[in-house]
Design a protein around this motif. Structure first.
Motif, short mmCIF file in Angstrom:
data_model
loop_
_atom_site.label_atom_id
_atom_site.label_comp_id
_atom_site.label_asym_id
_atom_site.label_seq_id
_atom_site.Cartn_x
_atom_site.Cartn_y
_atom_site.Cartn_z
N PRO A 121 2.55 -4.13 -2.21
CA PRO A 121 1.72 -5.08 -1.45
C PRO A 121 1.94 -4.95 0.06
O PRO A 121 3.07 -4.79 0.51
CB PRO A 121 2.20 -6.44 -1.96
N CYS A 122 0.83 -5.02 0.80
CA CYS A 122 0.90 -5.03 2.26
C CYS A 122 1.80 -6.18 2.70
O CYS A 122 1.72 -7.28 2.17
CB CYS A 122 -0.50 -5.21 2.81
N ARG A 123 2.63 -5.91 3.68
CA ARG A 123 3.57 -6.95 4.13
C ARG A 123 2.84 -8.08 4.84
O ARG A 123 3.40 -9.15 5.05
CB ARG A 123 4.61 -6.34 5.07
N PHE A 183 -1.87 3.39 4.43
CA PHE A 183 -2.52 2.33 5.21
C PHE A 183 -2.93 1.18 4.32
O PHE A 183 -2.98 1.30 3.09
CB PHE A 183 -3.75 2.88 5.98
N CYS A 184 -3.23 0.04 4.95
CA CYS A 184 -3.72 -1.13 4.22
C CYS A 184 -5.23 -1.17 4.37
O CYS A 184 -5.74 -1.29 5.49
CB CYS A 184 -3.11 -2.42 4.77
N PRO A 185 -5.98 -1.07 3.25
CA PRO A 185 -7.44 -1.03 3.36
C PRO A 185 -8.03 -2.33 3.91
O PRO A 185 -9.16 -2.34 4.38
CB PRO A 185 -7.91 -0.77 1.93
N ARG A 186 -7.26 -3.41 3.88
CA ARG A 186 -7.80 -4.68 4.40
C ARG A 186 -7.45 -4.87 5.88
O ARG A 186 -8.30 -5.18 6.69
CB ARG A 186 -7.23 -5.82 3.57
N CYS A 187 -6.17 -4.69 6.22
CA CYS A 187 -5.76 -4.88 7.61
C CYS A 187 -6.29 -3.79 8.53
O CYS A 187 -6.36 -3.97 9.75
CB CYS A 187 -4.23 -4.90 7.72
N GLN A 188 -6.63 -2.64 7.96
CA GLN A 188 -7.07 -1.50 8.79
C GLN A 188 -8.50 -1.10 8.41
O GLN A 188 -8.73 0.03 7.99
CB GLN A 188 -6.12 -0.31 8.62
ZN ZN Z 1 -2.83 -5.73 4.76
#
Ligand code: ZN
Length: 196
Positions: free
Chosen positions: A170-172, A190-195
């Motif tokens: 999980p993304c931190r 990479f995080c597909p949501r944050c990036q």
């Molecule tokens: Zn994220």
């Protein structure tokens, strides 16, 4: 990659892969280079004009690295921003781990074309690169399995990575699973949501 520079007491017996000592009075800087990727060169001329260094980009922690500089250098480029950031002709020392970490901090998708990214985003990215590298230096360098600091201790920056080597975890920041892709034969995380 797997070599090291460490400070030892003069007269310390050389190990199998120790190739070079530089003596400074009561200290000795020793080069260990198991894979022989390293080189020690002597020059009397201007170091910055040496053929191996003259084409290199700016130092990432110097004031020469600015968002405006990356923005200017990237105009018209179609390569992904991660590969642009890792190209030593533009900026030196942003290796694979640091590139993934910096892009996460700046909220930039690593596959975006370098030439399409705004000045504002490059300013964020440069700030992220500096934060990332300073954190890594404080933590004693990143660990590429056999990396050791000048005192022989393994670096542990990688254990605290935001995205690097965390595929499926999980993304931190948002808990979305981290994705792993390959770009230019190097793994990118990479995080597909944050990036996005
Ligand atoms: Zn994220």
């Amino acid at each position: 990659m797997s070599g090291s520079l460490r400070i030892v007491a003069p007269g310390t017996p050389a190990g199998k892969h120790d190739h070079f000592d530089l003596l400074f009075g009561d200290k000795c800087l020793r080069l260990r280079d198991p894979r022989r990727f390293g080189a020690v060169l002597w020059t009397r001329g201007d170091v910055d004009r040496h053929p191996l260094l003259a084409h290199l980009g700016v130092e990432p922690l110097s004031s020469a690295l600015t968002g405006a500089r990356l923005h200017r250098l990237s105009r018209g480029l179609r390569i992904p921003v991660k590969q642009f950031l890792m190209d030593a002709k533009r900026v030196v020392g942003v290796g694979n781990i640091y590139a993934s970490e910096s892009l996460f901090r700046a909220g930039i998708e690593p596959r975006r074309r370098a030439g399409k990214i705004s000045l504002e985003k490059y300013e964020k990215l440069v700030a992220a690169v500096k934060v990332t590298l300073r954190a890594a230096i404080r933590a004693g360098g990143s660990s590429l399995r056999d990396f050791v600091g000048s005192d022989g201790e393994s670096g542990y920056f990688q254990n605290h990575a935001l995205v690097y080597d965390r595929a499926g975890m999980p993304c931190r920041r948002c808990r979305t699973p981290i994705r792993r892709i390959v770009q230019g034969a190097r793994a990118t995380y990479f995080c597909p949501r944050c990036q996005s």
